[in-house]
Structure formats: structure tokens, C-alpha cells
Design a protein around this motif. Sequence first.
Motif, PDB file in Angstrom:
ATOM      1  N   LEU A 107       0.824  -1.213   0.000  1.00 26.16           N
ATOM      2  CA  LEU A 107       0.000   0.000   0.000  1.00 26.16           C
ATOM      3  C   LEU A 107       0.856   1.260   0.000  1.00 26.16           C
ATOM      4  N   SER A 108       1.988   1.233   0.704  1.00 22.90           N
ATOM      5  CA  SER A 108       2.823   2.429   0.800  1.00 22.90           C
ATOM      6  C   SER A 108       3.461   2.778  -0.538  1.00 22.90           C
ATOM      7  N   ARG A 109       3.501   1.825  -1.461  1.00 26.70           N
ATOM      8  CA  ARG A 109       4.107   2.090  -2.770  1.00 26.70           C
ATOM      9  C   ARG A 109       3.153   2.802  -3.714  1.00 26.70           C
ATOM     10  N   PHE A 110       1.872   2.805  -3.410  1.00 31.84           N
ATOM     11  CA  PHE A 110       0.898   3.527  -4.240  1.00 31.84           C
ATOM     12  C   PHE A 110       0.860   4.992  -3.806  1.00 31.84           C
ATOM     13  N   ASP A 111       1.028   5.883  -4.776  1.00 35.46           N
ATOM     14  CA  ASP A 111       0.996   7.306  -4.456  1.00 35.46           C
ATOM     15  C   ASP A 111      -0.406   7.741  -4.047  1.00 35.46           C
ATOM     16  N   ILE A 112      -1.415   7.250  -4.767  1.00 35.15           N
ATOM     17  CA  ILE A 112      -2.804   7.600  -4.454  1.00 35.15           C
ATOM     18  C   ILE A 112      -3.603   6.312  -4.323  1.00 35.15           C
ATOM     19  N   VAL A 113      -4.374   6.201  -3.261  1.00 30.36           N
ATOM     20  CA  VAL A 113      -5.327   5.097  -3.096  1.00 30.36           C
ATOM     21  C   VAL A 113      -6.698   5.735  -2.914  1.00 30.36           C
ATOM     22  N   LEU A 114      -7.553   5.620  -3.915  1.00 29.52           N
ATOM     23  CA  LEU A 114      -8.871   6.254  -3.860  1.00 29.52           C
ATOM     24  C   LEU A 114      -9.928   5.218  -3.478  1.00 29.52           C
ATOM     25  N   VAL A 115     -10.796   5.611  -2.563  1.00 34.70           N
ATOM     26  CA  VAL A 115     -11.857   4.726  -2.085  1.00 34.70           C
ATOM     27  C   VAL A 115     -13.179   5.196  -2.684  1.00 34.70           C
ATOM     28  N   LEU A 116     -13.833   4.321  -3.445  1.00 30.79           N
ATOM     29  CA  LEU A 116     -15.115   4.634  -4.088  1.00 30.79           C
ATOM     30  C   LEU A 116     -16.197   3.787  -3.415  1.00 30.79           C
ATOM     31  N   LEU A 117     -16.996   4.425  -2.572  1.00 32.42           N
ATOM     32  CA  LEU A 117     -18.029   3.701  -1.832  1.00 32.42           C
ATOM     33  C   LEU A 117     -19.404   4.022  -2.393  1.00 32.42           C
ATOM     34  N   ASP A 118     -20.169   2.985  -2.667  1.00 30.72           N
ATOM     35  CA  ASP A 118     -21.537   3.146  -3.176  1.00 30.72           C
ATOM     36  C   ASP A 118     -22.476   3.321  -1.986  1.00 30.72           C
ATOM     37  N   THR A 119     -22.704   4.579  -1.611  1.00 27.52           N
ATOM     38  CA  THR A 119     -23.489   4.855  -0.398  1.00 27.52           C
ATOM     39  C   THR A 119     -24.981   5.035  -0.682  1.00 27.52           C
ATOM     40  N   LYS A 120     -25.410   4.839  -1.928  1.00 34.58           N
ATOM     41  CA  LYS A 120     -26.839   4.924  -2.308  1.00 34.58           C
ATOM     42  C   LYS A 120     -27.437   6.279  -1.936  1.00 34.58           C
ATOM     43  N   ASN A 121     -26.818   7.323  -2.471  1.00 34.82           N
ATOM     44  CA  ASN A 121     -27.317   8.686  -2.284  1.00 34.82           C
ATOM     45  C   ASN A 121     -28.388   8.964  -3.344  1.00 34.82           C
ATOM     46  N   PRO A 122     -29.658   9.235  -2.956  1.00 38.64           N
ATOM     47  CA  PRO A 122     -30.743   9.399  -3.952  1.00 38.64           C
ATOM     48  C   PRO A 122     -30.475  10.536  -4.928  1.00 38.64           C
ATOM     49  N   ASP A 123     -29.961  11.674  -4.437  1.00 39.87           N
ATOM     50  CA  ASP A 123     -29.700  12.813  -5.327  1.00 39.87           C
ATOM     51  C   ASP A 123     -28.638  12.447  -6.366  1.00 39.87           C
ATOM     52  N   TRP A 124     -27.580  11.779  -5.899  1.00 37.45           N
ATOM     53  CA  TRP A 124     -26.512  11.377  -6.809  1.00 37.45           C
ATOM     54  C   TRP A 124     -27.019  10.358  -7.821  1.00 37.45           C
ATOM     55  N   ASP A 125     -27.843   9.408  -7.393  1.00 38.26           N
ATOM     56  CA  ASP A 125     -28.382   8.400  -8.303  1.00 38.26           C
ATOM     57  C   ASP A 125     -29.228   9.036  -9.398  1.00 38.26           C
ATOM     58  N   ALA A 126     -30.001  10.053  -9.050  1.00 28.79           N
ATOM     59  CA  ALA A 126     -30.853  10.731 -10.038  1.00 28.79           C
ATOM     60  C   ALA A 126     -30.007  11.430 -11.090  1.00 28.79           C
ATOM     61  N   VAL A 127     -28.947  12.104 -10.671  1.00 29.72           N
ATOM     62  CA  VAL A 127     -28.085  12.833 -11.616  1.00 29.72           C
ATOM     63  C   VAL A 127     -27.362  11.856 -12.543  1.00 29.72           C
ATOM     64  N   VAL A 128     -26.840  10.764 -11.950  1.00 29.73           N
ATOM     65  CA  VAL A 128     -26.090   9.788 -12.749  1.00 29.73           C
ATOM     66  C   VAL A 128     -26.999   9.091 -13.750  1.00 29.73           C
ATOM     67  N   SER A 129     -28.200   8.705 -13.337  1.00 32.16           N
ATOM     68  CA  SER A 129     -29.109   8.000 -14.254  1.00 32.16           C
ATOM     69  C   SER A 129     -29.501   8.898 -15.419  1.00 32.16           C
ATOM     70  N   SER A 130     -29.745  10.197 -15.151  1.00 30.23           N
ATOM     71  CA  SER A 130     -30.100  11.100 -16.250  1.00 30.23           C
ATOM     72  C   SER A 130     -28.922  11.265 -17.215  1.00 30.23           C
ATOM     73  N   HIS A 131     -27.698  11.279 -16.686  1.00 38.27           N
ATOM     74  CA  HIS A 131     -26.517  11.398 -17.548  1.00 38.27           C
ATOM     75  C   HIS A 131     -26.370  10.167 -18.446  1.00 38.27           C
ATOM     76  N   ILE A 132     -26.551   8.979 -17.878  1.00 31.52           N
ATOM     77  CA  ILE A 132     -26.409   7.738 -18.652  1.00 31.52           C
ATOM     78  C   ILE A 132     -27.492   7.643 -19.723  1.00 31.52           C
ATOM     79  N   LEU A 133     -28.720   8.046 -19.373  1.00 29.41           N
ATOM     80  CA  LEU A 133     -29.812   8.009 -20.353  1.00 29.41           C
ATOM     81  C   LEU A 133     -29.573   9.012 -21.476  1.00 29.41           C
TER      82      LEU A 133
END
Length: 532
Positions: A349-375
Amino acid sequence: MPWSGAVKMIEGERIYECRRCKHRFKVYPEVETRNSIPKPIFCPSQRSQICESTSFQLVEDNKICHDYQEIKIQESTQVLGIGAIPRSVPVILKDDLVDMVKAGDDVIVTGILTAKWSTDLKDVRCDLDPVLIANHVRRMNELKSEIDIPDDAVLKFKQFWTEFKDTPLKGRNAILQGICPQVFGLFTVKLAVALTLIGGVQHVDASGTKVRGESHLLLVGDPGTGKSQFLKFAAKLSNRSVITTGLGSTSAGLTVTAVKDGGEWMLEAGALVLADGGLCCIDEFDSMREHDRATIHEAMEQQTISVAKAGLVTTLSTRTIVFGATNPKGHYDPEQPLSVNTTLSGPLLSRFDIVLVLLDTKNPDWDAVVSSHILAEAETKNHNYEENLGTIWPISMLRRYIQFVKRCFRPVLTKEAEKVISSYYQLQRRSATQNAARTTVRMLESLIRLAQAHARLMFRNEVTRLDAITAILCIESSMTTSAIVDSMGNALHSNFAENPDQEYAKQERLILERLHLLDEFAQVISTGGSIC
């Protein structure tokens, strides 16, 4: 080039003398019969009376030998279509061409194509195998990262930064929006991908010790958060890239393996060696066996692979960027350190300069924006991106821009950037109780590399306070247990700000306040200048 054989010596010619007419003539080895020298069956004398002798004696006075080596060259994976298996052909090197290349090199070989008989085995059909007898070999390692950047493209880059002179972060975000445009938002991830591909400046101290300039990136996230999309797009942006998955990668497939061919041992290059000077993408990093993961420690930090297999002892170069993606072990627990959530060891882990954590927290506002973008993406059949760099950059211009800034800029740190980076590193060292695996001296080197990469991204030759604080914000996204900026938790919901320069001013003030540097920089911030 996948492998190279050992250097041997072969007999170049034999001189025979006819017992009847005393005519001397030379007989050369035949490639078709694996360099064996056949015994002559008739006298080649060109006299008026034909000599029909079949009795000859070998003249032992002089024996001429040549250096001899066999290598195998393989098609570059960049020029192959999806699903195509790279073809290979053996090459024979002689005399001064011997030992010019090693496994993993990019080469252009000019020679004569011929054939040789396969090994004679009982009850096995004898086939002809193609082989290339080399006349000239050219190593392309120095040129493999070079792409053609026309003058009009350089002029466009300069005009672009002239337009965004007053709002530089808005210009930077216009570039970042061209990275994986099919994925909505994820500003932090796109910034991290850009900084990783651009990288910092390699430093060599007085003793000759090298500090790597390439950065490494690891994405840790729930399924469906776009990790593989970023891996594939990053591979397109890099001139030389190798994509593999953890489940299908052994330690030999990643580093180097010894293979036996024709009774002798040869070294066969793995993914990290073949990606030398480019990018190695490893998907499903968590599915690799622990032993296989441990083999890439040296390749990531020292950028070499030391081999001692089957009597072959050598060192191969792996100046490559490692871009990994992994799923967390079960449900991600923000209270636990990264090493527990990912089952990856602290040294790795120490050899990676950046370790990004992407958690799917089921945010309704975020889900609405993402679904409209994909459509909306599904409705738009054809994407005709114009060469207008003020909107979304096309992938061809992005590739040229990344190569241009890597080639032309070697940023140096200013005094204020040094002070900010030093203060942040000391603060993390004091507060790192749970995340000790990440807060090593390597973090300080990572901060310097990321700040240099951001300066290159911003088309500059000096690292300013802006670059240092942006590097801190990238590191903060992976500091889930010891972050000093509370809002930097989940990189999945990071979006592009409408006014990035104003947003940065707030983050800068917050970070300087936590680093106890606000009073020192207060006058500088108000005037918009920099300290000497």
C-alpha cells in the motif's frame, strides 16, 4: 521481444580438400538443418576435366567461429485487435549483433527470412519453421514513448492556457473532463488518473541513487463504480500499455520466468517488463495470490526486477506506472485502516501514491443525476467531438498533451510549496495511528511527485502552493481514517465545481489553517502572490 537465448559460438566454415585433385573449398553451416555443416558429396572443382571424386579430407589448419544467439520477437500488443493472439518469430543474431538486446526491449529487425527443420524425433512429422537471419537490429526503447506532436497542436495548447490565464483551474477541469467522459463526475478520480499518467521528475542524487518519477494509483471500490472503465481509458491514453487481471496473473506472468527451449534456459518477459516505459493496468488486484502480489514490490519502487532462475542471474528494467483496481473485502468499514479493508499488505500500500476509495453509499440525489446522464448518453448516438479545447478534449489531443508536458517540463519546487508539503507530512506522521502503512517517507516522495505532475498539467515549470495543496487533496481522498479535511471522504461523489477557483480558495484556507500556516500566508493569499 519476449525472450532472448544464451550467447553461444558456432563454427562458421570448414575447409575440405579433394583427395584426387587436391582442390580446396569451403563448406558453410546450413540454417535449415540447425547450423550443422554437411559433408560434401562431390568435388566442386571447375577445371576442364570434371573431378568425380567423393573422397575428401578435413583441413584442420584454421577454424573460424562466430558469436551466435537466438531471440524471439513478438508483435506489439498495441497494434493488435481485441482477441488476437500476438504472433512471434525466432531471430538469429551473429557476431556484432549478439547481446545487443534483452527481454522486454522494443526492437526493429531487418534480415533474411528463411526456414529450418524442426528437431528430429521418432514418429513425429518433421516441419519447417520460419526464422529470420538478422542483418541489423535497432532498439526502440528510447523512442517508444515518443509520439508525433505537430507544431499547430503545441500552438493550440499555448492558446488554450492564454485564454484561461485568469482562471487556471477552470482550464484544468476542461482537460480533466476529457478523461473517461462516459463516466459522470468522479472529479477526484479523473484528476488522479491525469496526475498518475503525467508523473513527476526522476531525481538522481550525488551517490547515483534514483528516486522514481512514475506514480502508482490504486482504486478501491464497490462493484459498479467505474474502476475498470478508468483502467481501459488510461491504457488508451498511454502509448505503451499492458492490461491484465489479477486472477489470470501469476508472479511469472507479471515479472519474468525461465523457460526451457531446445535444451537451454531462456528468460521470458512478463507484463511489467513488457510495459517498461508505459503503463501496466492490473484489474481485480484482490484476486491475486499473496505470493504473486509480493513479487511486484521491487518493480514498483526500485523499477527493476532481479532474476535468479535456472542459473540465469540478471536485472531487467521496469520503469512502468502501475494502475490497480480492487474490491474491498466484504463491506468497507471506514473506521478500519486500508490494509484491513483491502487485505493488501502495508509495504504494498505504501508504494501507491494515491489510493482512492469509491463507496456506493446509495445517495438518492446522486443516483438521479447519474441516471439522467447515462440516459442522455444512450440517446446521443454519435459523439462528434470538435477540436474545440474549451469543451471536452478528444482522446487524440489528450494523448498529445500528456506526452508534450512530460517531455518539455521539469518542474522545480518553490519555497512555499516545500513548506506546505513539509508541514502536511509532519502532521500526518504525528496523527497516523491507524494508517501507519501509508504515512511513511514514501508519502513525502508521493506528495512531491504529485505536485510536480500537477505543475506539468498546468503547463508550468515551477511547483507553486496551488500544486502542493492539490497534491494534498489527492492524498486526503485516501486518508479515510486520518484526513484533515472532512469533506474529502468518498471520491465517488466528487463532482466538477461550477467555479473551481473559488472552491479551491476555500479548500486552501481550510488546509493552511489545519497546518497552522494561515497567518504566514495570509498576506500572500490576499494579494494573490507568492513568497520568495
